[in-house]
Design a protein around this motif. Structure first.
Motif, PDB file in Angstrom:
ATOM      1  N   GLU A 162       6.396  25.787   3.992  1.00 42.59           N
ATOM      2  CA  GLU A 162       7.375  26.462   3.417  1.00 42.59           C
ATOM      3  C   GLU A 162       8.054  27.454   4.371  1.00 42.59           C
ATOM      4  N   ILE A 163       7.194  28.170   5.270  1.00 43.66           N
ATOM      5  CA  ILE A 163       7.986  29.186   6.144  1.00 43.66           C
ATOM      6  C   ILE A 163       8.607  28.410   7.433  1.00 43.66           C
ATOM      7  N   PHE A 164       8.216  27.257   7.602  1.00 45.80           N
ATOM      8  CA  PHE A 164       8.480  26.574   8.650  1.00 45.80           C
ATOM      9  C   PHE A 164      10.024  25.872   8.038  1.00 45.80           C
ATOM     10  N   ARG A 165       9.961  25.520   7.051  1.00 48.87           N
ATOM     11  CA  ARG A 165      11.213  24.933   6.443  1.00 48.87           C
ATOM     12  C   ARG A 165      12.371  25.822   6.031  1.00 48.87           C
ATOM     13  N   ARG A 166      12.052  26.922   5.517  1.00 51.20           N
ATOM     14  CA  ARG A 166      12.923  28.180   5.181  1.00 51.20           C
ATOM     15  C   ARG A 166      13.035  28.979   6.099  1.00 51.20           C
ATOM     16  N   HIS A 167      12.390  29.423   7.021  1.00 53.79           N
ATOM     17  CA  HIS A 167      12.756  30.521   8.192  1.00 53.79           C
ATOM     18  C   HIS A 167      12.530  29.897   9.645  1.00 53.79           C
ATOM     19  N   GLY A 168      11.761  28.774  10.038  1.00 55.32           N
ATOM     20  CA  GLY A 168      11.690  28.339  11.037  1.00 55.32           C
ATOM     21  C   GLY A 168      10.514  28.781  11.808  1.00 55.32           C
ATOM     22  N   GLU A 169      10.283  28.264  12.930  1.00 64.20           N
ATOM     23  CA  GLU A 169       9.075  28.628  13.858  1.00 64.20           C
ATOM     24  C   GLU A 169       8.846  30.013  14.190  1.00 64.20           C
ATOM     25  N   THR A 170       9.969  30.420  14.681  1.00 68.52           N
ATOM     26  CA  THR A 170       9.952  31.791  15.091  1.00 68.52           C
ATOM     27  C   THR A 170       9.563  32.893  14.091  1.00 68.52           C
ATOM     28  N   ARG A 171       9.764  32.682  12.962  1.00 64.05           N
ATOM     29  CA  ARG A 171       9.308  33.531  11.955  1.00 64.05           C
ATOM     30  C   ARG A 171       7.888  33.497  11.667  1.00 64.05           C
ATOM     31  N   PHE A 172       7.537  32.152  11.552  1.00 66.24           N
ATOM     32  CA  PHE A 172       6.119  31.949  11.437  1.00 66.24           C
ATOM     33  C   PHE A 172       5.245  32.460  12.625  1.00 66.24           C
ATOM     34  N   ARG A 173       5.810  32.420  13.775  1.00 59.81           N
ATOM     35  CA  ARG A 173       4.879  32.813  14.874  1.00 59.81           C
ATOM     36  C   ARG A 173       4.875  34.268  14.805  1.00 59.81           C
ATOM     37  N   SER A 174       5.925  35.123  14.514  1.00 59.11           N
ATOM     38  CA  SER A 174       5.902  36.202  14.219  1.00 59.11           C
ATOM     39  C   SER A 174       4.822  36.833  13.412  1.00 59.11           C
TER      40      SER A 174
END
Length: 177
Positions: free
Chosen positions: A46-58
């Motif tokens: 869901e994080i990847f889908r909604r916000h992208g990998e950059t947000r996930f890595r943060s």
């Protein structure tokens, strides 16, 4: 040794081995992906889908910074966690980093058609490229255990033997000084 950090590609067994290893040591087990889900109330997908990998890595870096300050944890990281040098340094300064390795064929057989791994969607060539690119980073671990043909118990036993050897070597190095 303050923590044990398991790194490696998706499907190498980090969470499964980590839980069993933590039980063997009577330590706590933490999965960084699970912790990110707890903090954000979203799954990794869901994080990847909604916000992208950059947000996930943060989010991942925040969780790593917090966990690396604790002790007596077995930490299972996401496959890309240690690609960020800041994450690597935080985890390594307070822990022994162990890379779990498996052949690409073993990984694909374990994961099958699961759709909960955003970076494993796509053609085999793309997955193989990602797997190959990450091997150099993983090879910098304190030691590597190949999980391709081993049971969870065999992997845990091998880790415990290696950790015991490392501890003996640390004591012998101190004695030499």
């Amino acid at each position: 040794m303050q923590n044990i950090v398991l790194i490696g590609f998706m499907g190498t067994g980090k969470s499964t081995v980590g839980k069993r290893l933590a039980q063997s040591l009577a330590w706590d087990f933490v999965d960084t992906d699970y912790e990110i889900g707890e903090v954000t109330s979203l799954s990794v997908s869901e994080i990847f889908r909604r916000h992208g990998e950059t947000r996930f890595r943060s989010e991942e870096s925040i969780v790593v910074a917090r966990l690396s300050q604790q002790e007596r944890l077995v930490i299972a990281t996401g496959g890309g966690t240690v690609l960020n040098p800041l994450n690597w340094n935080a985890l390594a300064q307070n822990g022994t980093v162990i890379a779990l390795h498996a052949s690409l064929e073993a990984i694909l057989a374990r994961i099958g058609n699961k759709n909960d791994r955003p970076l494993l969607k796509g053609p085999r060539e793309a997955i193989e490229k990602l797997w190959s690119e990450r091997q150099e980073c993983y090879s910098q671990a304190d030691f590597i255990v190949d999980t391709s043909q081993k049971s969870v118990d065999e992997v845990v036993k091998e880790i415990l033997i290696q950790l015991e050897r490392m501890t003996k070597n640390e004591f012998s190095e101190v004695a030499k000084d």
